[in-house]
Design a protein around this motif. Structure first.
Motif, PDB file in Angstrom:
ATOM      1  N   UNK A 254       0.816  -1.209   0.000  1.00 68.11           N
ATOM      2  CA  UNK A 254       0.000   0.000   0.000  1.00 68.11           C
ATOM      3  C   UNK A 254       0.852   1.263   0.000  1.00 68.11           C
ATOM      4  N   UNK A 255       0.242   2.382  -0.404  1.00 68.00           N
ATOM      5  CA  UNK A 255       0.869   3.690  -0.327  1.00 68.00           C
ATOM      6  C   UNK A 255       1.060   4.095   1.123  1.00 68.00           C
ATOM      7  N   UNK A 256       2.126   4.845   1.394  1.00 70.82           N
ATOM      8  CA  UNK A 256       2.244   5.535   2.680  1.00 70.82           C
ATOM      9  C   UNK A 256       1.484   6.844   2.534  1.00 70.82           C
ATOM     10  N   UNK A 257       0.572   7.109   3.432  1.00 75.91           N
ATOM     11  CA  UNK A 257      -0.208   8.343   3.453  1.00 75.91           C
ATOM     12  C   UNK A 257      -0.013   8.972   4.826  1.00 75.91           C
ATOM     13  N   UNK A 258       0.701  10.094   4.890  1.00 74.86           N
ATOM     14  CA  UNK A 258       1.060  10.679   6.185  1.00 74.86           C
ATOM     15  C   UNK A 258      -0.170  11.035   7.010  1.00 74.86           C
ATOM     16  N   UNK A 259      -1.268  11.402   6.360  1.00 68.50           N
ATOM     17  CA  UNK A 259      -2.476  11.776   7.093  1.00 68.50           C
ATOM     18  C   UNK A 259      -3.067  10.597   7.868  1.00 68.50           C
ATOM     19  N   UNK A 260      -2.882   9.392   7.331  1.00 65.15           N
ATOM     20  CA  UNK A 260      -3.387   8.186   7.989  1.00 65.15           C
ATOM     21  C   UNK A 260      -2.305   7.479   8.805  1.00 65.15           C
ATOM     22  N   UNK A 261      -1.060   7.590   8.348  1.00 67.43           N
ATOM     23  CA  UNK A 261       0.011   6.743   8.887  1.00 67.43           C
ATOM     24  C   UNK A 261       0.983   7.465   9.824  1.00 67.43           C
ATOM     25  N   UNK A 262       0.772   8.763  10.075  1.00 67.29           N
ATOM     26  CA  UNK A 262       1.749   9.509  10.882  1.00 67.29           C
ATOM     27  C   UNK A 262       1.884   8.936  12.293  1.00 67.29           C
ATOM     28  N   UNK A 263       0.766   8.475  12.878  1.00 66.69           N
ATOM     29  CA  UNK A 263       0.795   7.977  14.253  1.00 66.69           C
ATOM     30  C   UNK A 263       1.651   6.723  14.354  1.00 66.69           C
ATOM     31  N   UNK A 264       1.445   5.770  13.450  1.00 71.03           N
ATOM     32  CA  UNK A 264       2.238   4.541  13.416  1.00 71.03           C
ATOM     33  C   UNK A 264       3.713   4.865  13.184  1.00 71.03           C
ATOM     34  N   UNK A 265       3.971   5.793  12.254  1.00 71.86           N
ATOM     35  CA  UNK A 265       5.345   6.190  11.945  1.00 71.86           C
ATOM     36  C   UNK A 265       6.031   6.809  13.157  1.00 71.86           C
ATOM     37  N   UNK A 266       5.354   7.743  13.807  1.00 67.68           N
ATOM     38  CA  UNK A 266       5.957   8.413  14.973  1.00 67.68           C
ATOM     39  C   UNK A 266       6.180   7.440  16.130  1.00 67.68           C
ATOM     40  N   UNK A 267       5.225   6.532  16.333  1.00 61.27           N
ATOM     41  CA  UNK A 267       5.390   5.549  17.421  1.00 61.27           C
ATOM     42  C   UNK A 267       6.611   4.660  17.186  1.00 61.27           C
ATOM     43  N   UNK A 268       6.825   4.257  15.939  1.00 59.16           N
ATOM     44  CA  UNK A 268       8.004   3.454  15.615  1.00 59.16           C
ATOM     45  C   UNK A 268       9.285   4.260  15.837  1.00 59.16           C
ATOM     46  N   UNK A 269       9.249   5.546  15.469  1.00 59.07           N
ATOM     47  CA  UNK A 269      10.411   6.411  15.697  1.00 59.07           C
ATOM     48  C   UNK A 269      10.718   6.535  17.187  1.00 59.07           C
ATOM     49  N   UNK A 270       9.666   6.707  17.987  1.00 61.44           N
ATOM     50  CA  UNK A 270       9.837   6.841  19.438  1.00 61.44           C
ATOM     51  C   UNK A 270      10.483   5.582  20.028  1.00 61.44           C
ATOM     52  N   UNK A 271      10.130   4.423  19.467  1.00 60.44           N
ATOM     53  CA  UNK A 271      10.674   3.159  19.981  1.00 60.44           C
ATOM     54  C   UNK A 271      12.172   3.026  19.726  1.00 60.44           C
ATOM     55  N   UNK A 272      12.693   3.703  18.702  1.00 59.05           N
ATOM     56  CA  UNK A 272      14.134   3.619  18.428  1.00 59.05           C
ATOM     57  C   UNK A 272      14.858   4.904  18.855  1.00 59.05           C
ATOM     58  N   UNK A 273      14.172   5.717  19.663  1.00 59.37           N
ATOM     59  CA  UNK A 273      14.765   6.952  20.173  1.00 59.37           C
ATOM     60  C   UNK A 273      15.337   6.715  21.561  1.00 59.37           C
ATOM     61  N   UNK A 274      16.566   7.174  21.774  1.00 61.57           N
ATOM     62  CA  UNK A 274      17.182   7.048  23.097  1.00 61.57           C
ATOM     63  C   UNK A 274      16.391   7.852  24.129  1.00 61.57           C
ATOM     64  N   UNK A 275      16.469   7.479  25.386  1.00 61.10           N
ATOM     65  CA  UNK A 275      15.858   8.270  26.458  1.00 61.10           C
ATOM     66  C   UNK A 275      16.502   9.658  26.457  1.00 61.10           C
ATOM     67  N   UNK A 276      15.685  10.677  26.503  1.00 58.81           N
ATOM     68  CA  UNK A 276      16.204  12.042  26.432  1.00 58.81           C
ATOM     69  C   UNK A 276      16.470  12.498  25.014  1.00 58.81           C
ATOM     70  N   UNK A 277      16.244  11.590  24.049  1.00 52.42           N
ATOM     71  CA  UNK A 277      16.470  11.925  22.639  1.00 52.42           C
ATOM     72  C   UNK A 277      15.324  12.730  22.048  1.00 52.42           C
TER      73      UNK A 277
END
Length: 332
Positions: A254-277
């Motif tokens: 499927x297409x990536x659509x930021x309006x629908x997929x931003x939450x999933x994308x940000x949550x994945x980013x948060x999971x690979x972010x260091x504490x305090x990052x």
């Protein structure tokens, strides 16, 4: 028709000359060599005009016409566009051979990477702060450097010293170059486009940066990359995620659509972010409804979220809604 066009030329001339007078002083004072001069300032003249200066002080001009919301005669429209492009070049003292004329349309998927023309005379190097970038105003709609993110690139450079940095949807890696020049200990840049990454590699070499285990260019779908990083428990101090409105990839159905997929994308980013990052998330979608509370709840971790859209948009942009940006910090 002629009377109307002459009137348009008159009011356009007054506006463009005034803008150049004001912005050229600001640009010289701040060491800025490429900037936006005009963006539909006069509604009946729907042009976008940007000026670039190469490292050897040669000026170049990009004159783009926004597609009008009504039917027009294509030959007449082309004639009108060429006339105003030549007028712009004359007013700004840019050689006609250094002018690129384009018609802007809504881009979808990877269409921004499709070649349009091929003029080597319209390729050059420009400077931004400490960084050098290969600019191509001929072959594609985009030039290789998104001018609206200039302030955020400067922020990243200041914050990157001794930090690990992940640049997602990296395009030509301008954020990455600034991070490395700012002293980042490692930078990983990810994009699904091979042509964008070849351009990114040239930008890195231009700045004396070679690919290594510290400075990596990854040709991979961003969501797939993040899933792999989560599985490996990889972490970064700073993540830059300038998400496209739409993106497609062979590795996903499927297409990536930021309006629908931003939450999933940000949550994945948060999971690979260091504490305090810090995650810098941005989008140019006008339809995006970014829900801070929903993101905090979904990630189930304490986050400090600040809308930095206002401070991240440069002085030369009349359109203050060109993008939205957030600074998202993970609790220590």
């Amino acid at each position: 028709m002629n009377a109307k066009r002459e009137y348009q030329k008159e009011i356009f001339t007054n506006r463009l000359v005034k803008q150049q007078k004001n912005l050229s002083k600001w640009a010289r004072k701040n060491g800025i060599y490429c900037y936006r001069l005009y963006d539909k300032d006069i509604p009946e003249i729907p042009l976008l005009i940007e000026i670039y200066h190469s490292t050897n002080h040669v000026p170049y001009l990009v004159v783009s016409l926004y597609k009008r919301p009504y039917e027009v005669d294509e030959d007449e429209e082309r004639e009108w566009l060429n006339e105003f492009a030549m007028l712009s070049a004359s007013l700004l003292q840019v050689p006609v051979t250094n002018v690129s004329i384009k018609i802007r349309k809504k881009q979808r998927g990877t269409s921004q990477y499709n070649k349009r023309q091929n003029d080597e005379n319209l390729r050059f190097v420009c400077q931004e702060g400490k960084a050098l970038f290969n600019i191509n105003i001929s072959d594609y709609i985009d030039t290789g450097l998104f001018l609206d993110h200039r302030p955020l690139r400067m922020i990243i450079e200041k914050e990157a010293k001794n930090k690990t940095v992940l640049n997602l949807f990296c395009y030509t890696a301008s954020f990455s170059v600034h991070a490395i020049l700012g002293g980042a200990s490692s930078v990983c840049s990810v994009d699904t486009s091979k042509s964008a990454l070849l351009w990114a590699e040239k930008n890195m070499k231009l700045n004396g940066i070679n690919q290594s285990n510290k400075f990596i260019l990854k040709n991979e779908d961003v969501i797939t990359f993040l899933d792999g990083a989560i599985e490996k428990s990889n972490k970064w101090d700073i993540i830059i995620c300038d998400a496209p409105t739409f993106s497609n990839s062979k590795s996903r159905e499927s297409f990536f659509d930021v309006n629908k997929d931003y939450l999933n994308l940000c949550c994945k980013c948060i999971r690979v972010l260091e504490k305090g990052g810090t995650l810098y998330f941005s989008s140019n979608s006008r339809q995006l409804k970014f829900d801070e509370e929903l993101l905090k709840t979904s990630c189930n971790i304490k986050l400090f979220i600040k809308d930095i859209s206002k401070v991240s948009i440069p002085v030369d942009f009349r359109n203050k809604k060109i993008h939205k940006a957030w600074k998202i910090t993970k609790e220590v």
